[in-house]
Design a protein around this motif. Structure first.
Motif, PDB file in Angstrom:
ATOM      1  N   MET A 117      30.334  25.724   6.060  1.00  0.00           N
ATOM      2  CA  MET A 117      31.742  25.857   6.912  1.00  0.00           C
ATOM      3  C   MET A 117      31.689  24.833   8.111  1.00  0.00           C
ATOM      4  N   LYS A 118      32.892  24.292   7.918  1.00  0.00           N
ATOM      5  CA  LYS A 118      33.193  23.205   9.149  1.00  0.00           C
ATOM      6  C   LYS A 118      33.327  23.860  10.187  1.00  0.00           C
ATOM      7  N   ASN A 119      33.031  23.188  11.257  1.00  0.00           N
ATOM      8  CA  ASN A 119      33.260  23.549  12.801  1.00  0.00           C
ATOM      9  C   ASN A 119      34.705  23.011  13.153  1.00  0.00           C
ATOM     10  N   TYR A 120      35.617  23.833  13.050  1.00  0.00           N
ATOM     11  CA  TYR A 120      37.095  23.507  13.096  1.00  0.00           C
ATOM     12  C   TYR A 120      37.334  23.339  14.595  1.00  0.00           C
ATOM     13  N   LYS A 121      38.054  22.350  14.761  1.00  0.00           N
ATOM     14  CA  LYS A 121      38.599  22.374  16.369  1.00  0.00           C
ATOM     15  C   LYS A 121      39.837  22.549  16.626  1.00  0.00           C
ATOM     16  N   GLY A 122      40.595  23.396  15.695  1.00  0.00           N
ATOM     17  CA  GLY A 122      41.931  23.826  15.768  1.00  0.00           C
ATOM     18  C   GLY A 122      42.362  24.719  14.833  1.00  0.00           C
ATOM     19  N   TYR A 123      43.291  25.801  15.324  1.00  0.00           N
ATOM     20  CA  TYR A 123      43.562  26.875  14.371  1.00  0.00           C
ATOM     21  C   TYR A 123      45.071  26.983  14.574  1.00  0.00           C
ATOM     22  N   LEU A 124      45.633  26.984  13.383  1.00  0.00           N
ATOM     23  CA  LEU A 124      47.008  27.481  12.974  1.00  0.00           C
ATOM     24  C   LEU A 124      47.080  28.807  12.628  1.00  0.00           C
ATOM     25  N   LEU A 125      47.867  29.958  13.214  1.00  0.00           N
ATOM     26  CA  LEU A 125      47.621  31.314  13.153  1.00  0.00           C
ATOM     27  C   LEU A 125      48.828  31.711  12.664  1.00  0.00           C
ATOM     28  N   ASP A 126      48.779  32.433  11.441  1.00  0.00           N
ATOM     29  CA  ASP A 126      49.974  33.138  11.247  1.00  0.00           C
ATOM     30  C   ASP A 126      49.926  34.490  11.825  1.00  0.00           C
ATOM     31  N   LEU A 127      51.145  35.302  11.905  1.00  0.00           N
ATOM     32  CA  LEU A 127      51.478  36.585  12.738  1.00  0.00           C
ATOM     33  C   LEU A 127      51.281  37.827  11.931  1.00  0.00           C
ATOM     34  N   ASP A 128      52.199  38.106  11.146  1.00  0.00           N
ATOM     35  CA  ASP A 128      52.486  39.501  10.527  1.00  0.00           C
ATOM     36  C   ASP A 128      51.410  39.317   9.382  1.00  0.00           C
ATOM     37  N   GLY A 129      50.810  40.477   9.394  1.00  0.00           N
ATOM     38  CA  GLY A 129      49.694  40.517   8.329  1.00  0.00           C
ATOM     39  C   GLY A 129      48.237  39.902   8.465  1.00  0.00           C
ATOM     40  N   THR A 130      48.263  39.257   9.750  1.00  0.00           N
ATOM     41  CA  THR A 130      47.125  38.252   9.981  1.00  0.00           C
ATOM     42  C   THR A 130      46.875  38.845  11.269  1.00  0.00           C
ATOM     43  N   ILE A 131      47.617  38.804  12.348  1.00  0.00           N
ATOM     44  CA  ILE A 131      47.211  39.138  13.548  1.00  0.00           C
ATOM     45  C   ILE A 131      47.977  40.894  13.904  1.00  0.00           C
ATOM     46  N   TYR A 132      48.994  41.132  13.336  1.00  0.00           N
ATOM     47  CA  TYR A 132      49.562  42.372  13.378  1.00  0.00           C
ATOM     48  C   TYR A 132      50.094  42.968  12.148  1.00  0.00           C
ATOM     49  N   HIS A 133      50.422  44.273  12.051  1.00  0.00           N
ATOM     50  CA  HIS A 133      51.306  44.697  10.830  1.00  0.00           C
ATOM     51  C   HIS A 133      52.506  45.356  11.494  1.00  0.00           C
ATOM     52  N   GLY A 134      53.572  44.963  11.511  1.00  0.00           N
ATOM     53  CA  GLY A 134      54.726  45.388  12.219  1.00  0.00           C
ATOM     54  C   GLY A 134      54.471  45.484  13.856  1.00  0.00           C
ATOM     55  N   LEU A 170      50.591  20.436  14.291  1.00  0.00           N
ATOM     56  CA  LEU A 170      49.312  19.818  14.680  1.00  0.00           C
ATOM     57  C   LEU A 170      49.530  18.706  15.865  1.00  0.00           C
ATOM     58  N   GLU A 171      50.899  17.869  16.007  1.00  0.00           N
ATOM     59  CA  GLU A 171      51.107  17.359  16.929  1.00  0.00           C
ATOM     60  C   GLU A 171      50.957  18.009  18.359  1.00  0.00           C
ATOM     61  N   LYS A 172      51.618  19.186  18.427  1.00  0.00           N
ATOM     62  CA  LYS A 172      51.481  19.942  19.564  1.00  0.00           C
ATOM     63  C   LYS A 172      49.973  20.352  19.806  1.00  0.00           C
ATOM     64  N   LEU A 173      49.313  20.874  19.034  1.00  0.00           N
ATOM     65  CA  LEU A 173      48.142  21.388  19.180  1.00  0.00           C
ATOM     66  C   LEU A 173      46.966  20.088  19.558  1.00  0.00           C
ATOM     67  N   GLY A 174      47.441  18.986  18.898  1.00  0.00           N
ATOM     68  CA  GLY A 174      46.591  17.822  19.315  1.00  0.00           C
ATOM     69  C   GLY A 174      45.199  17.596  18.589  1.00  0.00           C
ATOM     70  N   THR A 175      45.276  18.234  17.353  1.00  0.00           N
ATOM     71  CA  THR A 175      44.067  18.049  16.594  1.00  0.00           C
ATOM     72  C   THR A 175      44.308  17.354  15.178  1.00  0.00           C
ATOM     73  N   SER A 176      43.482  16.673  14.607  1.00  0.00           N
ATOM     74  CA  SER A 176      43.835  16.103  13.544  1.00  0.00           C
ATOM     75  C   SER A 176      43.904  16.907  12.077  1.00  0.00           C
ATOM     76  N   PRO A 177      44.537  16.551  11.201  1.00  0.00           N
ATOM     77  CA  PRO A 177      44.351  17.531   9.743  1.00  0.00           C
ATOM     78  C   PRO A 177      42.990  17.945   9.475  1.00  0.00           C
ATOM     79  N   GLU A 178      42.194  17.178   9.374  1.00  0.00           N
ATOM     80  CA  GLU A 178      40.702  17.067   9.031  1.00  0.00           C
ATOM     81  C   GLU A 178      39.880  18.157   9.903  1.00  0.00           C
ATOM     82  N   GLU A 179      40.315  18.506  11.234  1.00  0.00           N
ATOM     83  CA  GLU A 179      39.541  19.329  11.842  1.00  0.00           C
ATOM     84  C   GLU A 179      40.223  20.549  12.054  1.00  0.00           C
ATOM     85  N   THR A 180      41.393  20.786  11.474  1.00  0.00           N
ATOM     86  CA  THR A 180      42.279  22.062  11.739  1.00  0.00           C
ATOM     87  C   THR A 180      42.282  22.981  10.410  1.00  0.00           C
TER      88      THR A 180
END
Length: 259
Positions: free
Chosen positions: A1-18, A192-202
């Motif tokens: 597993m890579k050591n990722y330097k940035g995460y893009l996170l979905d919400l419904d179904g990932t962080i909460y259910h309703g 990605l631009e807002k997060l400030g990480t490259s595609p390879e590390e996200t």
């Protein structure tokens, strides 16, 4: 597993259910904060503002600040501001999130010959709004959709999503829109631009193969499918593209993260 330097996170179904938080999500976010790994909550919800999303998450006990939220309305407004081909007038079918994002980018609302027509989910959608949008598009306005999600998951089941309204405008105007939200790469590139990480590390994390995982594929970044929501392991086995990783929950992912 890579050591990722940035995460893009979905919400419904990932962080909460309703209205119910997924407990593992709190542990996961706390771990990212502990490690100092930046992340964005990336949502196709065009109705609310970043502040509204952050307030909702905070109310569930999930650490969140407005600057850690990126919505499809924000991406849509940025995309149109980058075009610089027409004057900054728009007509929108949508709710607060759309109008605030467009206003922040300096656009002016009009129902008379707008340069752009923006369509998202609108719970006060009317035939009159449909008529104005279709007429403007037929007269040359650029047609942009925040997303084309067919259904909106709620605690009371699935309700019509923004895609249902986009479909009606598409039919009435005989024009297909430019789509900004997941699974398109446009919103991911801006995130990605807002997060400030490259595609390879996200990495993008979500529960839906059709939106979250496909967005990662389209944007060329790694993806994690968590089996806490919409898509199942069987779905993943049959889907035309594969997520980079599949985990039962965010907790099992934490246990495998490089130290």
């Amino acid at each position: 597993m890579k050591n990722y330097k940035g995460y893009l996170l979905d919400l419904d179904g990932t962080i909460y259910h309703g209205t119910r938080v997924i407990p593992e999500a709190i542990t996961f976010i706390n771990e990212l904060n502990k490690r100092g790994i930046p992340y964005l909550y990336l949502t196709n919800n065009s109705m609310v503002t970043a502040e509204g999303v952050a307030d909702r998450l905070s109310g569930m006990g999930i650490p969140a600040k407005p600057e850690q939220v990126y919505t499809t309305s924000m991406a849509t407004a940025t995309y149109l501001a980058d075009q610089k081909e027409k004057d900054k007038t728009f007509f929108a079918i949508g709710e607060t999130g759309v109008f605030e994002a467009m206003n922040k980018e300096g656009f002016t609302y009009t129902e008379n010959n707008p340069s752009y027509v923006v369509v998202g989910l609108d719970r006060q959608f009317t035939y009159e709004k449909l008529s104005i949008a279709a007429r403007a598009i037929r007269n040359g306005a650029t047609f942009v959709a925040t997303n084309i999600d067919p259904a909106l998951p709620t605690e009371n089941g699935f309700l019509p999503g923004g895609g249902s309204i986009v479909a009606s405008v598409t039919t009435a105007s005989a024009t297909k829109p430019t789509v900004i939200g997941k699974p398109e790469r446009i919103i991911v590139e801006y995130a990605l631009e807002k997060l400030g990480t490259s595609p390879e590390e996200t990495i993008i994390v979500g529960d839906n193969l059709l939106t979250d995982i496909q967005a990662g594929v389209n944007a060329g970044i790694d993806s994690l499918l968590v089996l806490s929501g919409y898509s199942t392991k069987d779905d993943a086995d049959k889907y035309e593209v594969s997520p980079t990783y599949i985990e039962e929950s965010l907790l099992t992912w934490i246990q495998k993260m490089p130290s």
